[in-house]
Write an enzyme that holds these catalytic residues in place. Structure first.
Site, PDB file in Angstrom:
ATOM      1  N   SER A  54       0.857  -1.193   0.000  1.00 25.94           N
ATOM      2  CA  SER A  54       0.000   0.000   0.000  1.00 25.94           C
ATOM      3  C   SER A  54       0.892   1.241   0.000  1.00 25.94           C
ATOM      4  O   SER A  54       2.106   1.127  -0.120  1.00 25.94           O
ATOM      5  CB  SER A  54      -0.955  -0.040   1.201  1.00 25.94           C
ATOM      6  OG  SER A  54      -0.241  -0.036   2.420  1.00 25.94           O
ATOM      7  N   HIS A  59       0.804  15.756  -1.666  1.00 24.11           N
ATOM      8  CA  HIS A  59       1.254  16.873  -2.502  1.00 24.11           C
ATOM      9  C   HIS A  59       0.797  18.142  -1.790  1.00 24.11           C
ATOM     10  O   HIS A  59      -0.379  18.224  -1.397  1.00 24.11           O
ATOM     11  CB  HIS A  59       0.615  16.819  -3.890  1.00 24.11           C
ATOM     12  CG  HIS A  59       0.862  15.527  -4.611  1.00 24.11           C
ATOM     13  ND1 HIS A  59       2.087  15.174  -5.127  1.00 24.11           N
ATOM     14  CD2 HIS A  59       0.044  14.483  -4.891  1.00 24.11           C
ATOM     15  CE1 HIS A  59       2.002  13.973  -5.704  1.00 24.11           C
ATOM     16  NE2 HIS A  59       0.774  13.538  -5.575  1.00 24.11           N
ATOM     17  N   CYS A  74      -4.717  -1.633   3.413  1.00 23.77           N
ATOM     18  CA  CYS A  74      -5.455  -2.890   3.379  1.00 23.77           C
ATOM     19  C   CYS A  74      -5.411  -3.551   4.750  1.00 23.77           C
ATOM     20  O   CYS A  74      -4.670  -3.148   5.628  1.00 23.77           O
ATOM     21  CB  CYS A  74      -4.928  -3.813   2.280  1.00 23.77           C
ATOM     22  SG  CYS A  74      -3.155  -3.825   2.050  1.00 23.77           S
TER      23      CYS A  74
END
Lengths: 134, 134
Positions: A54, A59, A74
């Site tokens: 994962s 940003h 997950c």
């Protein structure tokens, strides 16, 4: 996760952002396997932590007080814990979270929106935990 | 983007996956600034390309013929071109795309689902271009 009205100085500090991502990943009970952080010229940071199967990415646009985060997780992870750490650490006064399920599905099944929350000042609890925080 | 019923050998080959991600990023008219690729033990690949203020990530599960891709892009990019390259390159027979707008929004505005498409065998054109492909 969308974070608005953040602290611009935090958003432009690559070391602070990396530390914050690491704290968020740990709070979400994920395992960090690699990190890639890049300052942007003249402003902003892009950072990605690769987690076990994962990832957690950010940003930032310091000039706009805005940061955009993706947490793909997950299993037994607790993404709501990461959200709280990030919201507080970025000093965000307005945020939004979209949760989507995905993965192995039979034909005809689908990605589903399973949560969509917006949080206004002093409402960081808007994205409620689905499991106990560590 | 969700890719099902893919070629397991492709999904487990870190070099093929990196080349494919690079082709997809270029087709989408994005600029690659860094790459991080990791094979997983015993199977699978995690890869992230950092693009200009955006990213393209993949997680693969060869044993299940499944790959999960995220493309965060902005401005003049053409994500539908990346989708086609990936769908063909992974030899996916079933795929799904969820498009979400995000970014600087006024209070009260929101992330929005602007597209949700599923593609079955020989229907790779299901996710239609919103701009001309290069």
């Amino acid at each position: 996760m969308e974070f608005h009205d953040c602290d611009g100085a935090v958003l432009d500090d690559v070391e602070v952002i990396e530390a914050l991502l690491r704290r968020a990943a740990e709070a979400a009970r994920t395992t960090i396997v690699a990190s890639m952080m890049r300052p942007f010229d003249p402003h902003g940071v892009t950072g990605v932590l690769v987690l076990s199967e994962s990832h957690l990415s950010i940003h930032t646009w310091p000039e706009s007080g805005y940061a955009s985060v993706d947490l793909y997780s997950c299993g037994e992870s607790t993404p709501e814990a990461a959200y709280r750490i990030l919201s507080q650490g970025l000093r965000s006064r307005r945020s939004e979270v979209l949760m989507v399920t995905r993965g192995l599905t039979p034909p005809g099944a689908s990605m589903k929106i399973v949560g969509h929350h917006r949080s206004y000042p002093a409402q960081h609890e808007g994205f409620e935990a689905t499991a106990a925080e560590p």
